[in-house]
Design a protein around this motif. Structure first.
Motif, PDB file in Angstrom:
ATOM      1  N   GLU A   1       0.834  -1.202   0.000  1.00 46.69           N
ATOM      2  CA  GLU A   1       0.000   0.000   0.000  1.00 46.69           C
ATOM      3  C   GLU A   1       0.870   1.253   0.000  1.00 46.69           C
ATOM      4  OE1 GLU A   1      -3.781  -0.355   2.596  1.00 46.69           O
ATOM      5  OE2 GLU A   1      -2.262  -1.572   3.599  1.00 46.69           O
ATOM      6  N   MET A   2       0.573   2.161  -0.926  1.00 46.86           N
ATOM      7  CA  MET A   2       1.241   3.455  -0.961  1.00 46.86           C
ATOM      8  C   MET A   2       0.481   4.405  -0.036  1.00 46.86           C
ATOM      9  SD  MET A   2       3.399   2.334  -3.035  1.00 46.86           S
ATOM     10  CE  MET A   2       4.385   3.826  -3.052  1.00 46.86           C
ATOM     11  N   LEU A   3       1.186   4.960   0.967  1.00 43.12           N
ATOM     12  CA  LEU A   3       0.523   5.754   1.997  1.00 43.12           C
ATOM     13  C   LEU A   3       0.737   7.255   1.826  1.00 43.12           C
ATOM     14  CD1 LEU A   3       1.321   3.553   5.134  1.00 43.12           C
ATOM     15  CD2 LEU A   3      -0.695   3.487   3.655  1.00 43.12           C
ATOM     16  N   GLN A   4       1.974   7.702   1.826  1.00 39.09           N
ATOM     17  CA  GLN A   4       2.267   9.132   1.762  1.00 39.09           C
ATOM     18  C   GLN A   4       3.406   9.363   0.784  1.00 39.09           C
ATOM     19  OE1 GLN A   4       3.176  10.204   5.798  1.00 39.09           O
ATOM     20  NE2 GLN A   4       1.049  10.246   6.455  1.00 39.09           N
ATOM     21  N   LEU A   5       3.497  10.597   0.304  1.00 34.87           N
ATOM     22  CA  LEU A   5       4.533  10.929  -0.672  1.00 34.87           C
ATOM     23  C   LEU A   5       4.974  12.370  -0.488  1.00 34.87           C
ATOM     24  CD1 LEU A   5       5.961   9.757  -3.329  1.00 34.87           C
ATOM     25  CD2 LEU A   5       4.334  11.203  -4.546  1.00 34.87           C
ATOM     26  N   GLU A   6       6.269  12.591  -0.591  1.00 35.21           N
ATOM     27  CA  GLU A   6       6.856  13.934  -0.638  1.00 35.21           C
ATOM     28  C   GLU A   6       7.826  13.964  -1.809  1.00 35.21           C
ATOM     29  OE1 GLU A   6       6.129  16.521   1.183  1.00 35.21           O
ATOM     30  OE2 GLU A   6       4.784  15.535   2.604  1.00 35.21           O
ATOM     31  N   TRP A   7       7.952  15.126  -2.450  1.00 30.46           N
ATOM     32  CA  TRP A   7       8.810  15.171  -3.636  1.00 30.46           C
ATOM     33  C   TRP A   7       9.375  16.560  -3.872  1.00 30.46           C
ATOM     34  CZ3 TRP A   7       3.499  14.938  -3.758  1.00 30.46           C
ATOM     35  CH2 TRP A   7       2.831  15.981  -4.393  1.00 30.46           C
ATOM     36  N   GLU A   8      10.413  16.609  -4.707  1.00 30.50           N
ATOM     37  CA  GLU A   8      10.998  17.839  -5.241  1.00 30.50           C
ATOM     38  C   GLU A   8      11.076  17.659  -6.752  1.00 30.50           C
ATOM     39  OE1 GLU A   8      12.027  20.713  -3.954  1.00 30.50           O
ATOM     40  OE2 GLU A   8      11.564  20.238  -1.872  1.00 30.50           O
TER      41      GLU A   8
END
Length: 748
Positions: free
Chosen positions: A233-240
Motif C-alpha cells: 500500500e502506498m501511503l504518503q509521498l513527498e517530492w521535489e
C-alpha cells in the motif's frame, strides 16, 4: 534515461533488456543525423548530441501534458540546456500544448516537415523500446502488455499524454503505474508472507527514497499480509520536482565550477589567460580560497539552473554539451575518488581547451543546495510520520533507489536525516537499505505489474469455454494472480469538483487517495442542463507542501506542490480545469419526473375517494401527510447522482449521471447525456459558441489530451518515419553489397 524490463509469463521472471549497443539503459534522445537526417534513438544519438546539439531532441517526456507558456518558461531556465529547439503552438492551438520544430538536419532533407507533438517523440522512444523487448522475448512480437512507470506527482494531463504516446507507438494493453509503486512492488520480495500455517508477519512500514536526474521523492509504503499474499500500500509521498534536486543539478555544479576556475590553453588568439588560475568568466582565482569562497562563486540563481545557464553564458551549445558530458563523468569518478579532472577540447570560441581539477570536497560545496534538496523529501516525510508518536517509530526501514542516490554526499545527507529521526540501523551499520538495483528497480517493478495484469486478463479470457487446455490456462493464470503481491497505488494531488458557475470547490478525492476508487455525489434541485468541472489542487497546508514545518526545523526545498509544468500557481488550485462535462436532458427528465409524480398523485387521489365512498377511509397521520404533499405544486427540479471513477492509471472520469430516486416515485427512465466539454473545446467554433452552447473562454481546458483523430495522425507520422528508415536501410545494404562485390573484383 529509459530502462526496459521484460516479464515472461512462462518463466515467471523479470529481466532487463539491453539496447542495441548492449547498455542496460538508454538516454531519452531523438536525433536526426547532420548529413542525410538518419533517425537515431536513445544510445545511438549520444555521440550526435555533443557533435550537433541542434540535431537532437532531448527528454521529450518533459513536454508531455505541459502548456505552451509553461514549456517556454522552462526552456528559458532549466530545460534550454538539454532542449535546444523552438516550441510552437499545438495543432489545433486550442489543445494548449507545445510542438517541437524539427531539427535543422531533418528540415534540410525534408523542408516541409511538420513540427512534432511531444506524444509523437515519446512514441518513437516507446516503439523502439517495445521492439527491443520483443526481440528479447521468444516470439519477436511486441509484448502482450506494457506498463509505463511515471513520476508519482504527475497530473491528469501528463498521464493522458503518456497513454496517448503509448497508443501512437502501437503498444498493446498500455497502462501506467507510479515509479514509487513499481519500486515498492519490487521490494515486496523482501517481505514475504511466511510459511503456511505459521503466524502472519507483522506489517512493516518502509520509506522508499528515489534520487533521479532532476527530481527526488520519498514514498511511505506499508507491507502487510493476507494469508499467503503480500499487500503493498502506498501511503504518503513527498517530492521535489523543480530540477534542482537530482544528479543533473550536481552535474551543473561541477560544470560551473570547472567553467569558472578551469585553465584555458591553446587557441588561435591570446585573448585569455593561459594560466592554471584563469577563469572563463574573468574572475581571478584566489590562492587562499575556502569552501565558503567556492560556494559564493555560484549564486543561487545560477546554481539552481540546468546547464542551460551555461549555454547562455557561453553562447555555444556544442561547448556546453561537451562540458556537461565531461562534468557528468567527473561526478561519477568523484563517487569513488577524491579528485577528478574535467577536460573539454575546443571549449572556447577561439578553440582553446578547458581543463579543471575538481575535488570531492569542492563538488560537495558547490552542490550543497542540490544535495540538501535531494534529502528534503525524506525529511518532510519522516517529520509528518513522527507527529504524535516517537521519532524512533517513524519507519521500520529506508530503501534508496535512483542513479543520483549513488553519489556519496547524497547518501550521507540521507543518512543524517535518518539518524535525526531515529531510524534503526541495519546490519551494515547504516539506516539506508541498498537491496534493490538502484537504476533498474522501477523498470523491473513495472514489468511485474504488466505480468500480473496479463495473468488476470488471461484468467478471465479463458474462463468461458475453449476446452480443457483453455481451462488449464485459466486456472494457472488465476493461481498466479492470486499469489502475486496485491499492489494498491495512490494519487498525490486532490481532485475537486466545481458545479455550474460555482467558485466554491467540493473535494471529490483527497490527496493520497488509493486506487482504484469510486465516488457518488448528489447535486440537489437541478432544473436545467448544467456543467461540472474537475480541477487539481495541491496538498492542504500543513501536509508538507511548505518549505518549513512548525513542529520542526526549516526544511530545504520548495516542497510537494502541483508541478510548475501545469501552468498553475505552485500551491492551491490549478486555475484551469482538466476536465468538464455538460449534463444534458435535464429538462426532459424534470418533465418526465413531474408527469410520473402527477400520475402517482392521481392514482392516490382516486384510491382515497374510493375508500371514503366505501367507508374504509380511516386516515392516519402518514396518510394525511401524503395528501398534503399531493396538494403541493408539481416538482420543477430533480436531484442528480454523479458517478465518478478513479482508475488504476490515476485518471478521473465522470462515468454517468443519473436522476436521484425519491421515496414516493421511481426515477424516470430518460437517460442523461454527457458531453465532454474539453474535447468540444478543440472542435471548430462558430461565433465563439461551441456545439454544447457554452461560451468559449468561460472555462479554459488546457492542456488537453489528444483526440482519437490526433492519435491516428501521430501513428501516421511514425509509420512514415519507419518506412523512411526501412528504405534507407535497404539502400545502405545495397551499397554495402556493391562495395563487397567491388572489393572482391579487385582482389581477383
Amino acid at each position: 534515461t529509459m530502462t526496459v524490463a521484460l516479464a515472461r509469463s512462462s518463466a515467471r521472471d523479470v529481466t532487463v533488456v539491453p539496447n542495441r549497443l548492449g547498455y542496460r539503459s538508454s538516454p531519452t534522445l531523438v536525433g536526426f543525423a547532420e548529413h542525410g537526417a538518419q533517425r537515431l534513438l536513445g544510445s545511438d544519438a549520444v555521440a550526435l548530441s555533443t557533435m550537433c546539439p541542434s540535431c537532437v531532441i532531448s527528454d521529450p517526456r518533459a513536454l508531455l501534458g505541459v502548456p505552451l507558456a509553461a514549456a517556454r518558461n522552462a526552456q528559458g531556465s532549466r530545460v534550454v540546456g538539454a532542449f535546444n529547439h523552438t516550441l510552437v503552438p499545438s495543432d489545433p492551438a486550442s489543445r494548449g500544448t507545445a510542438r517541437v520544430t524539427p531539427p535543422a538536419s531533418l528540415l534540410v532533407e525534408h523542408s516541409g516537415a511538420d513540427p512534432f507533438d511531444a506524444e509523437e517523440l515519446v512514441a518513437m522512444l516507446l516503439e523502439d523500446a517495445a521492439t527491443g523487448a520483443g526481440s528479447g522475448g521468444s516470439g519477436g512480437d511486441k509484448p502482450e502488455s506494457c506498463t509505463i512507470a511515471v513520476p508519482p506527482w504527475w497530473t491528469q494531463q501528463q498521464r493522458h499524454a503518456m497513454l496517448a504516446a503509448a497508443h501512437i507507438a502501437g503498444l498493446r494493453n498500455p497502462s501506467l503505474v507510479s515509479e514509487a509503486a513499481a519500486a515498492a512492488l519490487q521490494l515486496s520480495h523482501r517481505y514475504p508472507p511466511g510459511p503456511r500455517g505459521q503466524k502472519v508477519p507483522a506489517p512493516k512500514t518502509v520509506a522508499i527514497v528515489s534520487v533521479g536526474a532532476r527530481t527526488s521523492f520519498a514514498a511511505l509504503v506499508r507491507f502487510s499480509h493476507r494469508t499467503q499474499r503480500t499487500k503493498v500500500e502506498m501511503l504518503q509521498l513527498e517530492w521535489e520536482d523543480d530540477g534542482a534536486a537530482g544528479g543533473r543539478a550536481v552535474d551543473t555544479a561541477v560544470a560551473l565550477r570547472a567553467a569558472t576556475w578551469g585553465a584555458l590553453t591553446g587557441g588561435t588568439a591570446a585573448d585569455h589567460k593561459a594560466t592554471s588560475g584563469a577563469s572563463w568568466f574573468g574572475r581571478s582565482k584566489r590562492n587562499n580560497s575556502t569552501d565558503t569562497d567556492m560556494k559564493h562563486t555560484n549564486t543561487d540563481k545560477v546554481a539552481r539552473r540546468e546547464i542551460g545557464e551555461v549555454y547562455t553564458l557561453l553562447g555555444s551549445p556544442k561547448s556546453a554539451a561537451k562540458l556537461n558530458a565531461a562534468a557528468r563523468k567527473a561526478k561519477e569518478v568523484l563517487s569513488a575518488n577524491r579528485e577528478a579532472t574535467v577536460s573539454v577540447n575546443s571549449f572556447a570560441p577561439n578553440g582553446a581547451d578547458l581543463s579543471a581539477k575538481v575535488t570531492r570536497r569542492e563538488m560537495e560545496a558547490a552542490a550543497e543546495d542540490a544535495i540538501a534538496r535531494a534529502a528534503s523529501p525524506l525529511r518532510r516525510l519522516l517529520a509528518r510520520r513522527a507527529l504524535g508518536s516517537k521519532p524512533a517509530k517513524a519507519v521500520d526501514a529506508i530503501e534508496i533507489i535512483g542513479g543520483g542516490a549513488r553519489v556519496p554526499s547524497i547518501q550521507a545527507a540521507l543518512s543524517a536525516v535518518a539518524e535525526e529521526f531515529g531510524v534503526a540501523k541495519g546490519s551494515s551499520g547504516d539506516a539506508l537499505g541498498r537491496h534493490l538495483n538502484m537504476e533498474e528497480a522501477v523498470a523491473m517493478g513495472a514489468a511485474a505489474v504488466a505480468l500480473n495484469a496479463t495473468y488476470a486478463r488471461g484468467g478471465k479470457a479463458n474462463t468461458k469455454g475453449g476446452g480443457k487446455r483453455a481451462q488449464q490456462i485459466a486456472a494457472a493464470s488465476a493461481a498466479a494472480a492470486a499469489s502475486a503481491p496485491l499492489l494498491v497505488d495512490s494519487y498525490s494531488h486532490s481532485i475537486h469538483l466545481l458545479v455550474g458557475r460555482s467558485t466554491e470547490p467540493f473535494e471529490l478525492f483527497k490527496s493520497g487517495t488509493q486506487l482504484p476508487q469510486r465516488h457518488v455525489i448528489e447535486v440537489p434541485a437541478v432544473n436545467d442542463d448544467i456543467e461540472v468541472h474537475l480541477v487539481e489542487a495541491a496538498k492542504p497546508a500543513g501536509s508538507g507542501n511548505s518549505g518549513s514545518d512548525k513542529n520542526g526545523p526549516s526544511l530545504a526545498g520548495g516542497g510537494s506542490r502541483l508541478p510548475a509544468s501545469v501552468g498553475a500557481s505552485r500551491s492551491g488550485f490549478d486555475p484551469a480545469p482538466f476536465a468538464g462535462y455538460q449534463i444534458t436532458g435535464v429538462k426532459s427528465a424534470v418533465q418526465a419526473f413531474a408527469k410520473t409524480e402527477e400520475t402517482a398523485r392521481t392514482k392516490r387521489a382516486a384510491k382515497r375517494d374510493k375508500d371514503k365512498k366505501s367507508g374504509k377511509g380511516k386516515s392516519s397521520e402518514k396518510d394525511r401527510a401524503v395528501e398534503e404533499g399531493d396538494a403541493a405544486p408539481l416538482p420543477t427540479s430533480i436531484g442528480l447522482l454523479l458517478h465518478f471513477a478513479f482508475n488504476r492509471q490515476g485518471l478521473v472520469v465522470l462515468e454517468k449521471a443519473m436522476v436521484s430516486p425519491t421515496e414516493k416515485t421511481k426515477p424516470p427512465t430518460e437517460k442523461l447525456a454527457l458531453l465532454d466539454l474539453a474535447g468540444a473545446a478543440q472542435a471548430p467554433a462558430s461565433n465563439g459558441v461551441d456545439k454544447s452552447g457554452s461560451k468559449r473562454g468561460a472555462r479554459i481546458y488546457q492542456p488537453q489530451p489528444m483526440t482519437a483523430a490526433q492519435r491516428r495522425r501521430g501513428a501516421g507520422v511514425l509509420a512514415a518515419l519507419r518506412d523512411r528508415d526501412a528504405r534507407r536501410a535497404a539502400a545502405d545494404a545495397a551499397v554495402s553489397e556493391l562495395e563487397r562485390d567491388i572489393l572482391a573484383l579487385r582482389q581477383r
